[in-house]
Design an enzyme around this catalytic site. Structure first.
Site, PDB file in Angstrom:
ATOM      1  N   ASP A   1      35.631  41.685  32.327  1.00  7.02           N
ATOM      2  CA  ASP A   1      37.046  41.653  31.951  1.00  7.02           C
ATOM      3  C   ASP A   1      37.202  41.395  30.458  1.00  7.02           C
ATOM      4  O   ASP A   1      38.127  41.917  29.819  1.00  7.02           O
ATOM      5  CB  ASP A   1      37.781  40.560  32.728  1.00  7.02           C
ATOM      6  CG  ASP A   1      38.199  40.992  34.122  1.00  7.02           C
ATOM      7  OD1 ASP A   1      38.254  42.215  34.366  1.00  7.02           O
ATOM      8  OD2 ASP A   1      38.469  40.110  34.960  1.00  7.02           O
TER       9      ASP A   1
ATOM     10  N   SER B   1      43.877  50.726  44.815  1.00  6.54           N
ATOM     11  CA  SER B   1      42.909  50.599  43.734  1.00  6.54           C
ATOM     12  C   SER B   1      42.534  51.964  43.147  1.00  6.54           C
ATOM     13  O   SER B   1      42.325  52.929  43.876  1.00  6.54           O
ATOM     14  CB  SER B   1      41.649  49.898  44.235  1.00  6.54           C
ATOM     15  OG  SER B   1      40.658  49.892  43.229  1.00  6.54           O
TER      16      SER B   1
ATOM     17  N   GLY C   1      49.983  33.029  33.115  1.00  5.26           N
ATOM     18  CA  GLY C   1      49.066  33.089  34.239  1.00  5.26           C
ATOM     19  C   GLY C   1      47.837  32.229  34.003  1.00  5.26           C
ATOM     20  O   GLY C   1      47.420  32.019  32.864  1.00  5.26           O
TER      21      GLY C   1
ATOM     22  N   SER D   1      39.810  52.039  41.154  1.00  2.00           N
ATOM     23  CA  SER D   1      38.420  51.839  40.759  1.00  2.00           C
ATOM     24  C   SER D   1      37.461  52.902  41.296  1.00  2.00           C
ATOM     25  O   SER D   1      36.601  53.378  40.549  1.00  2.00           O
ATOM     26  CB  SER D   1      37.949  50.439  41.175  1.00  2.00           C
ATOM     27  OG  SER D   1      38.619  49.450  40.412  1.00  2.00           O
TER      28      SER D   1
ATOM     29  N   ASN E   1      33.589  38.717  37.526  1.00  2.79           N
ATOM     30  CA  ASN E   1      34.184  39.918  38.122  1.00  2.79           C
ATOM     31  C   ASN E   1      33.158  41.023  38.335  1.00  2.79           C
ATOM     32  O   ASN E   1      33.488  42.087  38.849  1.00  2.79           O
ATOM     33  CB  ASN E   1      35.343  40.442  37.263  1.00  2.79           C
ATOM     34  CG  ASN E   1      34.862  41.302  36.107  1.00  2.79           C
ATOM     35  OD1 ASN E   1      33.896  40.941  35.427  1.00  2.79           O
ATOM     36  ND2 ASN E   1      35.525  42.418  35.866  1.00  2.79           N
TER      37      ASN E   1
ATOM     38  N   THR F   1      37.860  41.270  42.372  1.00  5.13           N
ATOM     39  CA  THR F   1      39.222  41.204  41.865  1.00  5.13           C
ATOM     40  C   THR F   1      40.004  40.130  42.612  1.00  5.13           C
ATOM     41  O   THR F   1      39.449  39.358  43.396  1.00  5.13           O
ATOM     42  CB  THR F   1      39.898  42.590  41.970  1.00  5.13           C
ATOM     43  OG1 THR F   1      41.147  42.565  41.272  1.00  5.13           O
ATOM     44  CG2 THR F   1      40.126  42.996  43.411  1.00  5.13           C
TER      45      THR F   1
ATOM     46  N   LYS G   1      37.882  35.948  41.876  1.00  4.62           N
ATOM     47  CA  LYS G   1      37.064  35.955  40.663  1.00  4.62           C
ATOM     48  C   LYS G   1      36.414  34.603  40.368  1.00  4.62           C
ATOM     49  O   LYS G   1      35.299  34.554  39.842  1.00  4.62           O
ATOM     50  CB  LYS G   1      37.904  36.404  39.461  1.00  4.62           C
ATOM     51  CG  LYS G   1      38.305  37.868  39.524  1.00  4.62           C
ATOM     52  CD  LYS G   1      39.018  38.296  38.254  1.00  4.62           C
ATOM     53  CE  LYS G   1      39.397  39.771  38.318  1.00  4.62           C
ATOM     54  NZ  LYS G   1      40.011  40.251  37.068  1.00  4.62           N
TER      55      LYS G   1
END
Length: 396
Positions: free
Chosen positions: A98, A13, A122, A15, A82, A57, A61
């Site tokens: 998001d 990640s 998706g 983040s 999220n 994540t 979610k």
């Protein structure tokens, strides 16, 4: 105060680095510090962990919604959370940033989605946010493609799509060679958005670029949603989002040096690595470590074709990584399959040097006519290169 990211697998990640770089993030004057919370049991996490705010994540979610006492209108409409913040009374409030991140991704692509038919691959939490934004931006038709739908027959019905959005992890590190769909199904595409940000250029993105279709990866969305989340955590807007995005883009990319054998790629690569404080890797040295033989020994025993196969395997492995300085062998450009491997995360720079000054020692193919080799390879170097090393050092 404690904030962080909740997910199943978070080893790679970005983040924490992003939030640390935000003004007011994890600095000496931090308003919050950002940690990673990796778990396979979100119920246990929410029951035990104390936090001020948290991002969520894959794959939690949608599951995270049930732990929230209240939801923002955006999260309610999307059906996915999220970003979660704790109320003073201890209850949790769910939001979705998001959507804000994807809007910035669309803006950066620069292609209008209004009145367009759009394919979304998706059906997870990210796809829900993407579809929400596309509806807000007045898309004419949104076709969501699930794993079951992803077949030639179904896709043939939608070959008039103008925009393609990948919301799946197909093609993400470390399985970089995969692609969620062939662009051959969509001859009228005007834009491709791939939410994956590692690698920087997925196989899907490279396919779009080869067709001259405008394309963008998911890093602007990642930074954009993080900035929106930071504002929720702190009550203060992030003012340096663009600078953080640019810094992250540069730090993630490999810098790859190509050029004739003996041109000094290793020497210049080591200097550049020291200047930028990055790891340096010599592709030929990696091959020698792997095989336990020198390059001349490999050529003598097994020939050039065998060596080129080893080279391609090595470059495919190195090209997946991020933030490296890589010196390549002089002949790597003779195999076209090396280009996507190097380009997926890399800025490829051509080091050009006077042919008469090239070193020949220990280089089997340099014992012949170097002028003829240079004449043959120069178009290949130019085909691979994003620029010349000497022209771009100031940028780096």
């Amino acid at each position: 105060m404690t904030c962080g990211l909740l997910g199943k697998k978070l080893a790679h990640s970005y983040s924490p680095a992003i939030h640390a770089a935000f003004e007011g993030g994890c600095s000496e004057q931090a308003r919050y510090c950002y940690a990673l919370f990796e778990t396979e049991n979100p119920e246990e996490f929410f029951a035990k962990e104390s936090f001020h705010g948290i991002n969520v994540t894959i794959p939690y979610k949608q599951d995270a919604m049930k732990f929230c006492a209240t939801l923002s209108p955006t999260a309610q409409e999307i059906g996915s959370v999220n970003t979660i913040i704790r109320h003073p009374d201890g209850t949790l409030h769910g939001d979705n940033t998001d959507a804000a991140g994807f809007k910035k991704m669309v803006e950066k692509l620069g292609v209008s989605v209004a009145d367009k038919k759009i394919i979304v691959i998706g059906k997870g939490g990210s796809a829900l946010a993407v579809c929400h934004v596309l509806r807000e931006l007045n898309a004419a038709e949104i076709v969501v493609v699930s794993r079951a739908d992803n077949n030639d027959g179904f896709l043939a019905q939608h070959n008039d799509a103008a925009i393609l959005v990948n919301c799946t992890p197909v093609g993400m590190y470390p399985l970089n060679d995969a692609s969620p769909v062939s662009l051959d199904h969509f001859p009228q595409l005007e834009g491709v958005l791939d939410l994956i940000y590692n690698p920087a250029r997925t196989r899907l993105m490279q396919a779009a670029a080869s067709r001259k279709i405008p394309v963008i990866g998911g890093l602007p969305m990642l930074v954009g949603q993080a900035a929106a989340a930071s504002a929720i955590f702190t009550g203060h807007e992030v003012s340096n989002e663009a600078a953080v995005l640019q810094k992250l883009e540069r730090s993630m990319q490999n810098i790859i040096i190509i050029g004739m054998p003996g041109s000094g790629k290793t020497t210049h690569g080591k200097i550049l690595a020291e200047k930028l404080n990055r790891p340096f890797v010599d592709a030929d040295e990696e091959i020698e470590k792997t095989t336990g033989r020198t390059i001349p020994e490999i050529f003598a025993a097994d020939g050039e074709d065998f060596f080129r196969k080893l080279e391609t395997e090595t470059l495919a492995r190195l090209g997946k990584e991020s933030g490296l300085i890589i010196a390549t062998g002089g002949g790597c450009v003779t195999r076209e399959e090396n280009y996507p491997n190097l380009h997926q995360n890399g800025l490829i720079l051509f080091l050009e040097r006077d042919i008469n000054q090239l070193s020949r020692e220990g280089r089997p193919l340099s014992q012949g006519d170097l002028h003829e080799m240079y004449k043959k390879r120069l178009p290949m170097y130019k085909r691979f290169a994003d620029g010349r090393l000497e022209d771009i050092c100031d940028y780096l």
